[in-house]
Scaffold this motif. Structure first.
Motif, PDB file in Angstrom:
ATOM      1  N   GLY A  35       4.367   3.534  -5.369  1.00  0.00           N
ATOM      2  CA  GLY A  35       5.159   2.887  -6.409  1.00  0.00           C
ATOM      3  C   GLY A  35       4.444   1.740  -7.100  1.00  0.00           C
ATOM      4  N   ARG A  36       3.774   0.880  -6.324  1.00  0.00           N
ATOM      5  CA  ARG A  36       3.046  -0.256  -6.925  1.00  0.00           C
ATOM      6  C   ARG A  36       1.963   0.225  -7.872  1.00  0.00           C
ATOM      7  N   ARG A  37       1.248   1.238  -7.469  1.00  0.00           N
ATOM      8  CA  ARG A  37       0.180   1.769  -8.324  1.00  0.00           C
ATOM      9  C   ARG A  37       0.755   2.454  -9.554  1.00  0.00           C
ATOM     10  N   LEU A  38       1.862   3.154  -9.353  1.00  0.00           N
ATOM     11  CA  LEU A  38       2.502   3.835 -10.476  1.00  0.00           C
ATOM     12  C   LEU A  38       3.002   2.837 -11.517  1.00  0.00           C
ATOM     13  N   ILE A  39       3.704   1.780 -11.098  1.00  0.00           N
ATOM     14  CA  ILE A  39       4.208   0.841 -12.098  1.00  0.00           C
ATOM     15  C   ILE A  39       3.067   0.075 -12.782  1.00  0.00           C
ATOM     16  N   SER A  40       1.968  -0.149 -12.086  1.00  0.00           N
ATOM     17  CA  SER A  40       0.805  -0.777 -12.729  1.00  0.00           C
ATOM     18  C   SER A  40       0.251   0.120 -13.833  1.00  0.00           C
ATOM     19  N   ARG A  41       0.157   1.414 -13.560  1.00  0.00           N
ATOM     20  CA  ARG A  41      -0.367   2.348 -14.568  1.00  0.00           C
ATOM     21  C   ARG A  41       0.609   2.515 -15.719  1.00  0.00           C
TER      22      ARG A  41
END
Length: 79
Positions: A35-41
């Motif tokens: 989730g953290r990586r997804l929202i950053s992208r």
């Protein structure tokens, strides 16, 4: 037998639509590993207008994204 995928857009449809209008996206489990990586992208993606980040945990200290709104909520409970 229907699998419920009929309403899903193909990648080419999404690419065409991103050129016409912005997306508003909700992410559950936003502060987990993926989730953290997804929202950053998503925050860095030009075709995304806003992201609603939902998780049972509060945002990590120092978390900052331009397009992201944080909601601490358990999705098994109604809003």
């Amino acid at each position: 037998m229907s699998r419920g995928w009929e309403h899903c857009a193909s990648p080419s449809t999404i690419s065409r639509r991103m050129n016409k209008s912005a997306f508003r996206i909700a992410v559950t489990g936003a502060f987990g590993y993926i989730g953290r990586r997804l929202i950053s992208r998503l925050d860095a993606t030009p075709g995304v207008e806003s992201v609603l980040a939902i998780d049972v945990r509060p945002p990590p200290p120092g978390a900052f994204w331009n397009k992201v709104t944080f909601v601490t909520h358990d999705i098994s409970d109604p809003f």
